[in-house]
Design a protein around this motif. Structure first.
Motif, short mmCIF file in Angstrom:
data_model
loop_
_atom_site.label_atom_id
_atom_site.label_comp_id
_atom_site.label_asym_id
_atom_site.label_seq_id
_atom_site.Cartn_x
_atom_site.Cartn_y
_atom_site.Cartn_z
N LYS A 1 -2.15 2.62 -0.97
CA LYS A 1 -0.99 3.27 -2.05
C LYS A 1 0.23 2.27 -1.68
N VAL A 2 0.69 2.88 -0.55
CA VAL A 2 1.96 2.14 -0.21
C VAL A 2 1.90 1.95 1.34
N GLY A 3 2.03 0.34 1.49
CA GLY A 3 2.00 -0.01 3.09
C GLY A 3 3.51 -0.65 3.44
N VAL A 4 3.85 0.04 4.79
CA VAL A 4 5.14 -0.46 5.17
C VAL A 4 4.96 -1.32 6.56
N TRP A 5 6.20 -2.14 6.81
CA TRP A 5 6.07 -3.02 7.89
C TRP A 5 7.66 -3.18 8.39
N PRO A 6 7.79 -3.70 9.80
CA PRO A 6 9.34 -3.99 10.10
C PRO A 6 10.05 -5.11 9.15
N VAL A 7 11.29 -4.93 9.22
CA VAL A 7 12.12 -6.22 8.79
C VAL A 7 13.23 -6.62 9.80
N GLY A 8 13.11 -8.00 10.16
CA GLY A 8 14.10 -8.39 10.91
C GLY A 8 15.38 -8.66 10.20
N ILE A 9 16.23 -8.47 11.29
CA ILE A 9 17.85 -8.85 10.98
C ILE A 9 18.23 -7.99 9.83
N VAL A 10 18.23 -6.80 9.79
CA VAL A 10 18.70 -6.03 8.60
C VAL A 10 19.35 -4.72 9.30
N ILE B 1 14.56 2.08 4.70
CA ILE B 1 13.58 0.82 4.75
C ILE B 1 14.43 0.09 3.66
N ASP B 2 14.02 -1.47 4.34
CA ASP B 2 14.50 -2.54 3.34
C ASP B 2 13.59 -2.62 2.34
N MET B 3 14.00 -3.38 1.10
CA MET B 3 13.24 -3.50 0.04
C MET B 3 11.94 -4.53 0.39
N ALA B 4 12.28 -5.41 1.57
CA ALA B 4 11.12 -6.23 1.98
C ALA B 4 10.16 -5.61 2.99
N GLY B 5 10.45 -4.44 3.29
CA GLY B 5 9.64 -3.71 4.15
C GLY B 5 8.56 -2.70 3.60
N PHE B 6 8.05 -2.94 2.35
CA PHE B 6 7.17 -2.27 1.83
C PHE B 6 6.41 -2.95 0.42
N ALA B 7 5.04 -2.61 0.26
CA ALA B 7 4.37 -2.96 -0.89
C ALA B 7 3.61 -1.92 -1.63
N PHE C 1 19.93 2.90 -1.50
CA PHE C 1 18.94 4.10 -1.85
C PHE C 1 17.81 3.71 -3.03
N GLN C 2 18.01 2.32 -3.39
CA GLN C 2 17.16 2.11 -4.44
C GLN C 2 15.75 2.02 -3.90
N GLU C 3 15.50 1.62 -2.68
CA GLU C 3 14.17 1.81 -1.95
C GLU C 3 13.56 3.18 -2.12
N SER C 4 14.47 4.25 -1.60
CA SER C 4 14.06 5.60 -1.75
C SER C 4 13.60 6.00 -3.29
N GLU C 5 14.58 5.62 -4.18
CA GLU C 5 14.40 5.87 -5.49
C GLU C 5 13.02 5.29 -6.18
N ILE C 6 12.47 4.43 -5.80
CA ILE C 6 11.10 3.94 -6.46
C ILE C 6 10.23 4.51 -5.53
N LEU C 7 10.28 4.62 -4.12
CA LEU C 7 9.26 5.08 -3.30
C LEU C 7 8.94 6.53 -3.48
N LYS C 8 9.70 7.24 -4.05
CA LYS C 8 9.67 8.79 -4.22
C LYS C 8 8.51 9.13 -5.26
N TYR C 9 8.40 8.19 -6.15
CA TYR C 9 7.40 8.38 -7.20
C TYR C 9 5.82 8.51 -6.65
N PHE C 10 5.87 7.58 -5.55
CA PHE C 10 4.49 7.08 -5.02
C PHE C 10 3.78 7.87 -4.04
N THR C 11 4.80 8.27 -2.92
CA THR C 11 4.38 8.63 -1.74
C THR C 11 5.44 9.45 -0.94
N THR C 12 4.87 9.99 0.12
CA THR C 12 5.82 10.78 1.34
C THR C 12 5.67 9.90 2.51
#
Length: 308
Positions: A184-193, A223-229, A251-262
């Motif tokens: 569904k939605v995967g996450v990982w760390p992002v460096g230098i952010v 979370i950063d935009m590069a830290g999820f798919a 808050f753009q990351e939160s805006e898109i992720l709210k539709y798919f997951t918790t």
């Protein structure tokens, strides 16, 4: 035994050794073709990259495209913040040999002010400093999502994963290997952010229990935009999912992720979020001298005709 017969024997032995070596060396090729484990399905990665005109644009896109050339089954959706598609980006994409879709949409400014509309820029106070923070890439990413839904609706194979990529970030090939595991939605760390060496989800007993973030930690998903798919088919299940100008920067990351997951449904990847495979790097703005202001005795030859 005559010399001729001995010579023929050596020749025969030599030919036999050659055939054995040839079959031995080509064996991996046949294995690659017929071994079902090695020919397993790879979901398509749809990389969505907004880009805009600047002096370092071609340099950034060249670096990114040459990384993407090494990623299997990748479809690059690149969207220019422009009234029309530019030759610079069009030529770069053609020469890359990547599978791509080239789009464009111009970020609209307010007709009544030199500042962007209040829905575009939200006034924020961060500690004791006040400034305007403008979310970038909103129209561009939404245009890409419109294209994606249309494409998937008619595609025979709808499987895939969506990854939002900045054009000046640095990506390890391992991050693409990780995101193919997304359900569904995967996450990982992002460096230098976010003012940190690494911004990352906190994992407890194999589940995301929180986030190690310093910048605006009160965000629903810090979370950063590069830290999820996101699984591509979920955009068909949620046609309303998009980015918004009505939320503040960050808050753009939160805006898109709210539709798919918790938070507790997120899938921690990259060895339970302990490995960094992507870095939020930024290209330094080039400092170019103006020959007219230098009053040089022998000014440089004009170079406006050269694409940089």
């Amino acid at each position: 035994m005559s010399f001729v017969n001995i010579k023929k024997q050596y020749l025969a032995i030599g030919m036999l050794v050659f055939v054995i070596l040839f079959l031995f060396n080509t064996r991996p090729v046949f294995q690659c073709q017929f071994n079902p484990e090695q020919s397993s399905y790879l979901p398509t990665i749809y990389g969505i990259t907004p880009t805009y005109l600047r002096l370092a644009q071609k340099a950034d896109l060249t670096r990114l495209s040459q990384t993407l050339m090494l990623v299997k089954n990748f479809h690059w959706i690149i969207i220019e913040d422009s009234e029309e598609k530019t030759k610079l980006v069009a030529n770069l994409l053609k020469e890359s040999n990547l599978k791509y879709t080239h789009l464009n949409v111009k970020t609209q400014k307010s007709k009544h002010s030199t500042l962007l509309d209040i829905n575009v820029c939200v006034f924020q106070t961060v500690k004791f400093n006040t400034s305007w923070y403008c979310a970038s890439g909103v129209e561009q990413r939404n245009t890409a999502l419109d294209w994606l839904r249309t494409h998937l609706a008619t595609a025979e194979d709808k499987r895939g994963v969506v990854y939002f990529m900045d054009d000046d970030n640095t990506y390890s090939l391992k991050v693409f290997e990780e995101m193919r595991k997304v359900k569904k939605v995967g996450v990982w760390p992002v460096g230098i952010v976010g003012g940190m060496r690494v911004e990352m989800p906190v994992v407890t007993d194999g589940k995301v229990s929180g986030f190690n973030a310093w910048w605006k930690p009160f965000r629903p998903f810090p979370i950063d935009m590069a830290g999820f798919a996101i699984n591509a088919t979920m955009f068909l299940d949620h046609p309303e999912a998009k980015f918004s100008r009505k939320v503040q920067s960050g808050f753009q990351e939160s805006e898109i992720l709210k539709y798919f997951t918790t938070t507790d449904e997120l899938e921690p990847l990259a060895d339970n979020c302990t490995k960094v495979y992507v870095w939020h790097t930024r290209t330094q703005k080039p400092s170019i001298l103006n020959p007219k202001k230098l009053k040089l005795k022998h000014p440089p030859i004009p170079d406006d005709h050269i694409e940089v």
